[in-house]
Design an enzyme around this catalytic site. Structure first.
Site, PDB file in Angstrom:
ATOM      1  N   HIS A   1       4.574  15.877  10.470  1.00  0.00           N
ATOM      2  CA  HIS A   1       5.244  16.919   9.288  1.00  0.00           C
ATOM      3  C   HIS A   1       6.689  17.259   9.490  1.00  0.00           C
ATOM      4  O   HIS A   1       7.215  18.068  10.017  1.00  0.00           O
ATOM      5  CB  HIS A   1       4.585  18.144   9.472  1.00  0.00           C
ATOM      6  CG  HIS A   1       4.586  19.108   8.025  1.00  0.00           C
ATOM      7  ND1 HIS A   1       3.598  19.751   7.752  1.00  0.00           N
ATOM      8  CD2 HIS A   1       5.615  19.250   7.369  1.00  0.00           C
ATOM      9  CE1 HIS A   1       3.862  20.636   6.571  1.00  0.00           C
ATOM     10  NE2 HIS A   1       5.423  20.366   6.441  1.00  0.00           N
TER      11      HIS A   1
ATOM     12  N   GLU B   1       3.062  14.239   6.233  1.00  0.00           N
ATOM     13  CA  GLU B   1       2.900  15.405   5.481  1.00  0.00           C
ATOM     14  C   GLU B   1       4.063  16.165   5.135  1.00  0.00           C
ATOM     15  O   GLU B   1       4.789  16.414   5.998  1.00  0.00           O
ATOM     16  CB  GLU B   1       1.828  16.449   5.981  1.00  0.00           C
ATOM     17  CG  GLU B   1       1.936  16.753   7.524  1.00  0.00           C
ATOM     18  CD  GLU B   1       0.781  17.648   7.785  1.00  0.00           C
ATOM     19  OE1 GLU B   1      -0.496  17.489   7.635  1.00  0.00           O
ATOM     20  OE2 GLU B   1       1.156  18.815   8.565  1.00  0.00           O
TER      21      GLU B   1
ATOM     22  N   HIS C   1      -5.687  23.077   9.556  1.00  0.00           N
ATOM     23  CA  HIS C   1      -4.850  24.247  10.189  1.00  0.00           C
ATOM     24  C   HIS C   1      -5.735  25.327  10.904  1.00  0.00           C
ATOM     25  O   HIS C   1      -7.057  25.597  10.397  1.00  0.00           O
ATOM     26  CB  HIS C   1      -4.421  24.867   8.872  1.00  0.00           C
ATOM     27  CG  HIS C   1      -2.928  25.406   8.953  1.00  0.00           C
ATOM     28  ND1 HIS C   1      -2.833  26.586   9.684  1.00  0.00           N
ATOM     29  CD2 HIS C   1      -1.697  24.925   8.792  1.00  0.00           C
ATOM     30  CE1 HIS C   1      -1.569  26.869   9.725  1.00  0.00           C
ATOM     31  NE2 HIS C   1      -0.728  25.580   9.145  1.00  0.00           N
TER      32      HIS C   1
HETATM   33  N1  PXP Z   1      -2.490  20.228   7.795  1.00  0.00           N
HETATM   34  C1  PXP Z   1      -1.403  20.590   7.395  1.00  0.00           C
HETATM   35  C2  PXP Z   1      -1.151  20.124   5.843  1.00  0.00           C
HETATM   36  C3  PXP Z   1      -0.333  21.085   7.971  1.00  0.00           C
HETATM   37  O1  PXP Z   1       0.600  21.664   7.482  1.00  0.00           O
HETATM   38  C4  PXP Z   1      -0.657  21.597   9.534  1.00  0.00           C
HETATM   39  C5  PXP Z   1       0.239  22.067  10.306  1.00  0.00           C
HETATM   40  O2  PXP Z   1       1.568  21.466  10.337  1.00  0.00           O
HETATM   41  C6  PXP Z   1      -2.166  21.158  10.072  1.00  0.00           C
HETATM   42  C7  PXP Z   1      -2.874  20.490   8.991  1.00  0.00           C
HETATM   43  C8  PXP Z   1      -2.300  21.173  11.556  1.00  0.00           C
HETATM   44  O3  PXP Z   1      -2.306  22.664  11.815  1.00  0.00           O
HETATM   45  P1  PXP Z   1      -2.614  23.116  13.212  1.00  0.00           P
HETATM   46  O4  PXP Z   1      -1.216  22.832  13.748  1.00  0.00           O
HETATM   47  O5  PXP Z   1      -2.654  24.658  13.203  1.00  0.00           O
HETATM   48  O6  PXP Z   1      -3.670  22.240  13.556  1.00  0.00           O
END
Ligand code: PXP
Length: 258
Positions: A64, A91, A211
């Site tokens: 990301h 992402e 997330h």
């Molecule tokens: N999906 C998206 C769109 C995110 O922005 C993130 C965090 O960068 C994640 C998944 C992964 O989240 P986590 O780090 O809490 O596992």
């Protein structure tokens, strides 16, 4: 996939579906870059970690890149394809710089996230109705470049309908409310995710989720979601790796010193 039985769990009436497809795990490696950046230099080595994570069985790597490059840099994103032999998911918020980067790299998948520049982490999904024409154009550009598109959304049926209308291939369900409710023992929240997944499947959208998923809440989520293609997990995997690895490393130091 076919419904094989209905079951009442402790708190939640859910359908148990016969699963004939494994859910893919894409590991978000942002935190590895954050650790590296804290010292300068190249430890831990991001490319080696990406390569090892795939060899340990993960189905893909997610990054990301944010405009301030505080964890994954744009240059990391360009280097990573050298070692990624499974799926590569990039992402981020589709500002021009991001669109140009992704179209140059042509990863397996791009996930569109409406994160503000100064957000610590993603904190909401898209309103796919308000942002309809912008998202439609962006998705069209990625699809013209042969990249699968996924749109980050809250588990809200109108935004899933909206995702279909803008031409997305998949949705990624924002799982923060599932995770925070699970931690409080409230399993009812999962209902919204199940309904969202059923609608997405009916609309022929693929279903990703992510997330705040972790070793405590992942099993229940995957077991009860009727349709789920992929989860992407970052923060918990790195934190849990520290907990599960630190005893071993402390002992290795003691052995070398004595
Ligand atoms: N999906 C998206 C769109 C995110 O922005 C993130 C965090 O960068 C994640 C998944 C992964 O989240 P986590 O780090 O809490 O596992």
């Amino acid at each position: 996939m076919q419904i094989i039985k209905k079951k009442r769990t402790q708190h939640l009436k859910v359908c148990i579906f016969e699963k004939n497809k494994l859910v893919k795990l894409s590991v978000n490696i942002n935190k590895i870059a954050t650790l590296r950046n804290a010292r300068g230099g190249n430890t831990p080595n991001l490319l080696k970690m990406a390569s090892d994570i795939q060899s340990y069985g993960a189905d893909g790597i997610t990054v990301h890149p944010r405009p301030d490059e505080r964890h994954i840099t744009y240059s990391d994103a360009k280097e990573l394809p050298k070692v990624i032999y499974k799926e590569f998911n990039i992402e981020g918020n589709p500002i021009n710089k991001f669109i140009n980067l992704v179209c140059k790299i042509k990863p397996t998948q791009v996930t569109l996230v409406p994160d503000a520049i100064d957000a610590i982490t993603s904190n909401s999904g898209w309103d796919t109705i308000k942002n309809r024409s912008f998202l439609k154009d962006v998705i069209c550009e990625f699809k013209n470049n042969g990249i699968r598109t996924s749109v980050f959304v809250d588990p809200n049926l109108k935004f899933i309908d909206g995702a279909k209308e803008i031409g997305a291939d998949r949705i990624e369900l924002y799982t923060e409310t599932y995770a925070s409710n699970f931690a409080k023992g409230n399993l009812q929240e999962l209902k919204k995710y199940i309904e969202s997944s059923l609608l997405a499947k009916k609309l022929q959208l693929g279903i990703n989720a992510g997330h705040d998923l972790n070793l405590q809440n992942i099993e229940y989520f995957v077991k009860h979601m009727p349709f789920l293609d992929e989860v992407s997990i970052g923060h918990a995997i790195i934190s849990e790796s520290l907990y599960l690895g630190i005893e071993n490393v402390v002992n290795l130091y003691l052995q070398k010193m004595n």
